[in-house]
Scaffold this active site. Structure first.
Site, PDB file in Angstrom:
ATOM      1  CB  CYS A  87       0.894   4.113  -7.080  1.00 35.40           C
ATOM      2  SG  CYS A  87       2.705   3.977  -7.125  1.00 35.40           S
ATOM      3  N   GLY A 132       5.394  -1.298  -5.903  1.00 33.30           N
ATOM      4  CA  GLY A 132       5.373  -0.429  -6.972  1.00 33.30           C
ATOM      5  C   GLY A 132       6.575  -0.960  -8.054  1.00 33.30           C
ATOM      6  CG  HIS A 143       3.329   3.883  -2.522  1.00 36.27           C
ATOM      7  ND1 HIS A 143       4.179   2.886  -2.358  1.00 36.27           N
ATOM      8  CD2 HIS A 143       3.468   4.365  -3.554  1.00 36.27           C
ATOM      9  CE1 HIS A 143       4.511   2.666  -3.532  1.00 36.27           C
ATOM     10  NE2 HIS A 143       4.052   3.349  -4.445  1.00 36.27           N
TER      11      HIS A 143
END
Lengths: 345, 345
Positions: free
Chosen positions: B135, B166, B249
């Site tokens: 990611c 995640g 993120h």
């Protein structure tokens, strides 16, 4: 002129006693058995009349006025830059030594900017005011100074993970309220900080310089870190981010030297450094984090390794977490005051 | 050998349909009107029998078996590395193209590792499996590729602010439960992640290499970023930190070039780049943050400025936030599949 020092049993005033840092100042004075002879708690009219507890005794908060400093030997200021500018000189005039937690005097050449573990000698010859650094600069320099003493630092990069407490008690409460609302599926319009805080992070809310693209927090950390380490030209890159944490700041630090880094030697220096607790257990995946730094005096340092961005091996990477209200503010101020006490025979 | 492409109306299987990424894969297929002729939702025996909804119709989740892929043209895998290793070859044997979200094949030379905005051409000649990147690597390269096309990247540093997602849906739930407990003043023993997650951050929980001091997440990002950008020797420094965020993120990125950086030119490149949304409003102090990136396809990029750590002016600093479940996983996988559809006349 010999610098003003403190009597062995100083009369102490806390300006901004009811704020997030004020409460911790009171706690540090008590926990560290600072030899307070008399304590005055000063705050705005709004907070006057409240009662706080010191050594088991109630102390009534008084309204700060220009006359508040009569008979005060030590005034610990933590009520914002404006109040420091207006009232710190009055306190000095009344005979007090001021330790100021605001940014008002940090870059004034005649005012020492001090982290006792790093540059206590800068206090010599002070003119009545000693400045307490920005929280990131204080926490970072505790971890950097032991390395810098062994080999001069040539370049520094920081990405911060900063807690609510840096924006005061109201921001901490906003984090709690906004998060509780989010867990209930409700909106919480931000009131203290400019962006939603529940499960969110954002670029630090200090004013942004439209020309440079750096905000006021970042420029403070750069200038103060240089001053505390006495490295006026040190290149410092920084990104300050506010994360949903209550009271401990983290920072990913890369620090470059002239020669290849010896990680074991750096670890040994930090393990022996005052104010540092090494938390660097690779086997257990255990490194510095707010849940262990909060409420602690020591700055936690770990994840020591060569920074892979520098193939020459001259850059050390590490991760540092410290309590923003303690080493980042109240503890450092009280440590400065302790250094001004007469030496025990 | 010409690479296997998809029919215009493929039969699609999602492996790991009930996981955090699986749910988003289903959502992306629907929202992007992917021409699914038939849909199979595959998961462990524990989840078999559950019902999910696709285009308003209920679809029953089936248990994944070696025979699940008969008649399947496209298999989207998101059930962990072990299941990909065991079952992706079976899917290919059965005639399917596999887009694999695990790390199982990402560094296999014969398997393309693809971010369609960056290196779609790498898909040509694939052997049946195409790997979807980590990611952080996917989100970072979307922001880096437009810059790299204009001037080659010479060095890269990242400090990440990584969400719970995640680590899967269970970690997201742990963040909610632990935070709710903390707000009630109660302890919450961590079950999914190794450290307390309420109002806490910590070094990424991937296994740590005791020799290098880098964890598995960091080494993945380094290797995959190099591979996606086709820069096998790029020096990459990285610190991966898990923050209490649900599904986006963030990353503070410094990227060095051969010549001094022109911030305006970089801004123009990013503003025109596919998959990027420029959020870089200095006047309003408005930059990328999870509250605005979550649920969005675009990667948000902002805080563009020269990195002060590099006095030569050749390093650009920026802050990037992307939805971990979308561009970091499901969206990128569906975009890969879209690129395999026959071109519309």
């Amino acid at each position: 002129m010999p610098a003003r020092s403190l009597p062995s049993q100083p009369s102490v005033a806390i300006v901004g006693a009811t704020g997030a840092v004020g409460v911790e100042l009171l706690g540090c004075l008590e926990q560290r058995a600072f030899p307070v002879s008399r304590l005055r708690l000063l705050a705005s009219a709004r907070s006057a009349g409240k009662t706080m507890t010191f050594r088991g005794q109630p102390v009534t908060v008084e309204e700060l006025t220009p006359d508040s400093f009569a008979g005060v030997d030590l005034a610990l200021f933590s009520a914002g830059s404006g109040l420091s500018k207006s009232h710190a000189p009055l306190a000095v005039q009344a005979g007090a030594v001021v330790v100021d937690n605001s940014s008002a005097f940090r870059m004034a050449p005649e005012v020492p900017l001090v982290v006792p573990e790093v540059n206590a000698a800068a206090m010599e010859g002070h003119g009545g005011i000693i400045a307490n650094p920005n929280c990131v600069a204080a926490i970072a320099t505790v971890a950097l100074a032991p390395l810098h003493r062994a080999a001069p630092i040539r370049r520094l990069s920081l990405a911060t993970y900063q807690a609510a407490s840096g924006a005061g008690a109201a921001a901490m409460e906003e984090l709690r309220l906004a998060t509780a609302a989010a867990l209930r599926g409700e909106d919480y319009p931000p009131q203290v900080l400019p962006h939603p805080y529940a499960f969110n992070f954002f670029s630090h809310n200090a004013a942004m310089d439209p020309e440079t693209g750096y905000n006021g927090e970042e420029t403070k950390v750069v200038a103060e870190t240089r001053r505390i380490l006495d490295l006026p030209d040190l290149p410092v890159g920084i990104t300050c981010i506010r994360v949903p944490i209550l009271r401990a700041h983290g920072m990913a630090i890369s620090v470059a030297f002239d020669a290849p880094v010896d990680v074991e030697a750096a670890r040994a220096l930090l393990a022996a450094a005052p104010g540092v607790k090494l938390v660097d257990d690779r086997a257990a995946n255990h490194f510095p984090m707010p849940s262990e730094a909060s409420g602690q005096y020591d700055v936690l340092v770990g994840r020591l390794r060569p920074d892979w961005a520098d193939p020459s091996g001259r850059t050390l990477a590490m991760f540092v977490v410290g309590d923003q209200l303690l080493k980042g503010a109240a503890l450092n101020a009280v440590q400065i005051a302790e250094a001004l006490l007469p030496r025990q025979g």
